[in-house]
Design a protein around this motif. Structure first.
Motif, PDB file in Angstrom:
ATOM      1  N   ARG A  69      36.542  93.280 -37.457  1.00 57.31           N
ATOM      2  CA  ARG A  69      36.669  94.222 -36.349  1.00 57.31           C
ATOM      3  C   ARG A  69      37.670  95.332 -36.651  1.00 57.31           C
ATOM      4  O   ARG A  69      37.427  96.510 -36.348  1.00 57.31           O
ATOM      5  CB  ARG A  69      37.075  93.473 -35.072  1.00 57.31           C
ATOM      6  CG  ARG A  69      35.987  92.614 -34.479  1.00 57.31           C
ATOM      7  CD  ARG A  69      36.486  91.850 -33.259  1.00 57.31           C
ATOM      8  NE  ARG A  69      36.969  92.734 -32.209  1.00 57.31           N
ATOM      9  CZ  ARG A  69      37.539  92.317 -31.085  1.00 57.31           C
ATOM     10  NH1 ARG A  69      37.705  91.018 -30.885  1.00 57.31           N
ATOM     11  NH2 ARG A  69      37.947  93.184 -30.170  1.00 57.31           N
ATOM     12  N   VAL A  70      38.791  94.983 -37.236  1.00 63.76           N
ATOM     13  CA  VAL A  70      39.817  95.987 -37.520  1.00 63.76           C
ATOM     14  C   VAL A  70      39.323  96.964 -38.585  1.00 63.76           C
ATOM     15  O   VAL A  70      39.542  98.180 -38.481  1.00 63.76           O
ATOM     16  CB  VAL A  70      41.128  95.304 -37.942  1.00 63.76           C
ATOM     17  CG1 VAL A  70      42.141  96.322 -38.451  1.00 63.76           C
ATOM     18  CG2 VAL A  70      41.715  94.522 -36.758  1.00 63.76           C
ATOM     19  N   ALA A  71      38.646  96.450 -39.602  1.00 58.02           N
ATOM     20  CA  ALA A  71      38.093  97.345 -40.623  1.00 58.02           C
ATOM     21  C   ALA A  71      37.026  98.255 -40.024  1.00 58.02           C
ATOM     22  O   ALA A  71      36.985  99.459 -40.302  1.00 58.02           O
ATOM     23  CB  ALA A  71      37.527  96.526 -41.779  1.00 58.02           C
ATOM     24  N   ALA A  72      36.161  97.682 -39.179  1.00 55.20           N
ATOM     25  CA  ALA A  72      35.101  98.481 -38.560  1.00 55.20           C
ATOM     26  C   ALA A  72      35.664  99.555 -37.639  1.00 55.20           C
ATOM     27  O   ALA A  72      35.028 100.600 -37.429  1.00 55.20           O
ATOM     28  CB  ALA A  72      34.151  97.572 -37.773  1.00 55.20           C
ATOM     29  N   ALA A  73      36.859  99.323 -37.093  1.00 50.64           N
ATOM     30  CA  ALA A  73      37.483 100.307 -36.208  1.00 50.64           C
ATOM     31  C   ALA A  73      38.124 101.463 -36.971  1.00 50.64           C
ATOM     32  O   ALA A  73      38.651 102.392 -36.357  1.00 50.64           O
ATOM     33  CB  ALA A  73      38.541  99.626 -35.338  1.00 50.64           C
ATOM     34  N   GLY A  74      38.083 101.414 -38.294  1.00 52.14           N
ATOM     35  CA  GLY A  74      38.583 102.529 -39.093  1.00 52.14           C
ATOM     36  C   GLY A  74      40.016 102.406 -39.543  1.00 52.14           C
ATOM     37  O   GLY A  74      40.643 103.407 -39.929  1.00 52.14           O
ATOM     38  N   ALA A  75      40.551 101.191 -39.547  1.00 53.73           N
ATOM     39  CA  ALA A  75      41.966 101.033 -39.894  1.00 53.73           C
ATOM     40  C   ALA A  75      42.256 101.244 -41.370  1.00 53.73           C
ATOM     41  O   ALA A  75      43.366 101.672 -41.726  1.00 53.73           O
ATOM     42  CB  ALA A  75      42.447  99.641 -39.473  1.00 53.73           C
ATOM     43  N   VAL A  76      41.309 100.927 -42.240  1.00 45.71           N
ATOM     44  CA  VAL A  76      41.607 100.917 -43.673  1.00 45.71           C
ATOM     45  C   VAL A  76      42.090 102.268 -44.188  1.00 45.71           C
ATOM     46  O   VAL A  76      43.163 102.357 -44.800  1.00 45.71           O
ATOM     47  CB  VAL A  76      40.396 100.402 -44.484  1.00 45.71           C
ATOM     48  CG1 VAL A  76      40.598 100.655 -45.979  1.00 45.71           C
ATOM     49  CG2 VAL A  76      40.187  98.911 -44.230  1.00 45.71           C
ATOM     50  N   PRO A  77      41.360 103.380 -43.983  1.00 50.00           N
ATOM     51  CA  PRO A  77      41.872 104.655 -44.523  1.00 50.00           C
ATOM     52  C   PRO A  77      43.191 105.091 -43.885  1.00 50.00           C
ATOM     53  O   PRO A  77      44.019 105.730 -44.543  1.00 50.00           O
ATOM     54  CB  PRO A  77      40.747 105.655 -44.220  1.00 50.00           C
ATOM     55  CG  PRO A  77      39.917 105.005 -43.168  1.00 50.00           C
ATOM     56  CD  PRO A  77      40.022 103.544 -43.396  1.00 50.00           C
ATOM     57  N   LEU A  78      43.404 104.733 -42.619  1.00 49.94           N
ATOM     58  CA  LEU A  78      44.667 105.095 -41.970  1.00 49.94           C
ATOM     59  C   LEU A  78      45.834 104.339 -42.585  1.00 49.94           C
ATOM     60  O   LEU A  78      46.913 104.898 -42.821  1.00 49.94           O
ATOM     61  CB  LEU A  78      44.581 104.799 -40.475  1.00 49.94           C
ATOM     62  CG  LEU A  78      43.506 105.578 -39.703  1.00 49.94           C
ATOM     63  CD1 LEU A  78      43.448 105.099 -38.255  1.00 49.94           C
ATOM     64  CD2 LEU A  78      43.769 107.076 -39.763  1.00 49.94           C
TER      65      LEU A  78
ATOM     66  N   ASN B 103      36.065  93.953 -47.498  1.00 49.05           N
ATOM     67  CA  ASN B 103      37.297  94.699 -47.245  1.00 49.05           C
ATOM     68  C   ASN B 103      38.061  94.982 -48.532  1.00 49.05           C
ATOM     69  O   ASN B 103      38.706  96.029 -48.670  1.00 49.05           O
ATOM     70  CB  ASN B 103      38.186  93.931 -46.269  1.00 49.05           C
ATOM     71  CG  ASN B 103      37.701  94.030 -44.834  1.00 49.05           C
ATOM     72  OD1 ASN B 103      36.734  94.738 -44.536  1.00 49.05           O
ATOM     73  ND2 ASN B 103      38.366  93.326 -43.936  1.00 49.05           N
ATOM     74  N   GLN B 104      38.016  94.063 -49.479  1.00 50.50           N
ATOM     75  CA  GLN B 104      38.650  94.315 -50.769  1.00 50.50           C
ATOM     76  C   GLN B 104      38.074  95.571 -51.409  1.00 50.50           C
ATOM     77  O   GLN B 104      38.810  96.450 -51.884  1.00 50.50           O
ATOM     78  CB  GLN B 104      38.450  93.116 -51.696  1.00 50.50           C
ATOM     79  CG  GLN B 104      39.228  91.881 -51.293  1.00 50.50           C
ATOM     80  CD  GLN B 104      38.712  90.622 -51.971  1.00 50.50           C
ATOM     81  OE1 GLN B 104      37.783  90.670 -52.787  1.00 50.50           O
ATOM     82  NE2 GLN B 104      39.305  89.489 -51.640  1.00 50.50           N
ATOM     83  N   ALA B 105      36.755  95.665 -51.398  1.00 49.31           N
ATOM     84  CA  ALA B 105      36.108  96.843 -51.976  1.00 49.31           C
ATOM     85  C   ALA B 105      36.439  98.097 -51.179  1.00 49.31           C
ATOM     86  O   ALA B 105      36.691  99.171 -51.758  1.00 49.31           O
ATOM     87  CB  ALA B 105      34.599  96.622 -52.030  1.00 49.31           C
ATOM     88  N   ALA B 106      36.465  97.985 -49.849  1.00 53.06           N
ATOM     89  CA  ALA B 106      36.736  99.149 -49.009  1.00 53.06           C
ATOM     90  C   ALA B 106      38.160  99.656 -49.201  1.00 53.06           C
ATOM     91  O   ALA B 106      38.400 100.872 -49.255  1.00 53.06           O
ATOM     92  CB  ALA B 106      36.501  98.790 -47.543  1.00 53.06           C
ATOM     93  N   VAL B 107      39.116  98.748 -49.311  1.00 49.72           N
ATOM     94  CA  VAL B 107      40.507  99.155 -49.513  1.00 49.72           C
ATOM     95  C   VAL B 107      40.658  99.853 -50.863  1.00 49.72           C
ATOM     96  O   VAL B 107      41.327 100.888 -50.978  1.00 49.72           O
ATOM     97  CB  VAL B 107      41.443  97.938 -49.403  1.00 49.72           C
ATOM     98  CG1 VAL B 107      42.880  98.310 -49.800  1.00 49.72           C
ATOM     99  CG2 VAL B 107      41.424  97.373 -47.989  1.00 49.72           C
TER     100      VAL B 107
END
Length: 389
Positions: free
Chosen positions: A119-128, A159-163
């Motif tokens: 949920r946190v990743a889907a909310a756009g937290a990673v780039p921030l 999430n590893q890949a997204a980060v």
């Protein structure tokens, strides 16, 4: 005061609760007083109230599963993610401290929680969060942002890949070189989790992370050493070129040194670990994977590694069994050293009394090593290990 006070009063009240929530008993009392439901709306007010509310929620969520569930139930995730960028009502950029507190709250909420990681990743937290790693604001702290990324990436391949894709690796590698021990610790933890994803391995090595990770093996906190050893293990896993690079970075002697440390009491359990966690467990895994590269195995042998690994196995570090196989296989002198260190009896003990994963590791070690050595096979039988390979 949280729900009816003026903004300055709300800010003061939330700040007081943040400080009180650092104590475990106070966390329960604050939650019982329904403060969480009052704090969450403050996240959207902006300014000081939002900053202090985020800090209070961060502390309330730390090591308290009931509070974590209550915070999620109160719909805090979206405003916490929003606070990483701007204060929602005013549109003014949130203070650096507010964003750090929001990152800290997300860090605590996402720990070992797959649905919340999603949920946190889907909310756009990673780039921030990644963007926060590169900011050079005066007094900036990086531990919360790195810690949130660590927990978002923990055993979560997407999430590893997204980060990694969001550009986290270069600033994390830079954090390893900062003088802040806590920043080093969190950065190494994030890199450890990112290195479990094959898509990130090349970027981590290319960013120059190996030398500072190796340095942390000898100078970091216990958690930093564990994270650094885990990062090296993950980098070497399945990538022969990175296993070679780990050896070239002079990682093998400090990894062996970690196995020779023997703290007492509760610190001993942290050293040994269980099921892959703990300083010694991570170090043994890193040695096992790095020693698949033959020159690394030769270096471990030359450093007296067989005896060190056997001693670690005797102390309960089950991961040392795999390292003993990779270091000793095909080398008669290493097998003799293993016998001299009582390795056959130690492996038999693991098979008969270890945890399931440890039993499998030890059984595989016995089968592999005894197949190359009649003397070792005889020692296994003598130790009660059955009829040999």
């Amino acid at each position: 005061l949280l729900s009816k006070g003026t903004p300055p009063v709300q800010e003061e009240a939330a700040g007081a609760l943040m400080n009180l929530a650092a104590h475990p008993d106070n966390k329960r009392a604050i939650a019982a007083a329904n403060a969480i439901a009052a704090l969450v709306p403050m996240l959207s007010q902006g300014g000081g109230p939002a900053e202090q509310a985020a800090g209070a929620l961060m502390n309330l969520a730390s090591n308290n599963a009931l509070n974590q569930a209550s915070i999620v139930k109160a719909e805090a995730l979206s405003p916490l993610v929003a606070l990483l960028q701007t204060a929602p009502k005013s549109g003014e950029p949130a203070s650096r401290r507010a964003r750090e507190y929001a990152a800290g709250a997300l860090m605590n909420l996402c720990l070992k929680q797959k649905p919340l990681q999603d949920r946190v990743a889907a909310a756009g937290a990673v780039p921030l969060l990644v963007g926060m790693l590169s900011e050079q604001a005066e007094g900036a702290q990086y531990e919360e942002a790195a810690g949130a990324l660590t927990n978002l990436a923990d055993t979560h391949e997407e999430n590893q890949a997204a980060v990694g894709k969001a550009g986290a690796v270069p600033p994390l590698a830079a954090l390893l070189r900062k003088p802040s021990a806590s920043a080093q610790e969190e950065a190494a933890g994030t890199l450890m989790n990112l290195a479990a994803c094959d898509a990130n391995k090349d970027a981590i090595v290319s960013a120059g992370a190996l030398p500072p990770l190796v340095a942390l093996l000898g100078s970091g906190s216990a958690a930093a050493r564990e994270h650094a050893a885990g990062a090296l293990a993950n980098l070497a896993n399945g990538r022969p070129e990175h296993a070679e690079a780990v050896g070239a970075a002079k990682a093998l002697p400090p990894l062996l040194a970690l196995l020779q440390q023997a703290p007492e009491g509760k610190d001993a359990a942290a050293l040994r670990g269980c099921g892959g966690a703990g300083v010694a467990a991570r170090a043994a895994s890193a040695l096992a994977l790095a020693s698949l590269h033959a020159p690394n195995a030769a270096e471990v042998r030359s450093e007296g590694g067989v005896a060190v690994l056997a001693t670690a196995l005797g102390a309960g570090v089950s991961e040392a069994a795999a390292a003993l196989v990779n270091v000793s296989k095909g080398d008669a002198a290493a097998r003799d050293a293993l016998l001299a260190a009582g390795g056959a009896a130690l492996l038999v003990r693991e098979v008969s009394a270890g945890a399931p994963a440890a039993q499998a590791e030890a059984a595989g070690a016995i089968a592999t090593l005894a197949a190359d050595s009649a003397r070792l096979a005889e020692a296994v039988v003598a130790a009660g290990g059955g009829g040999g390979p």
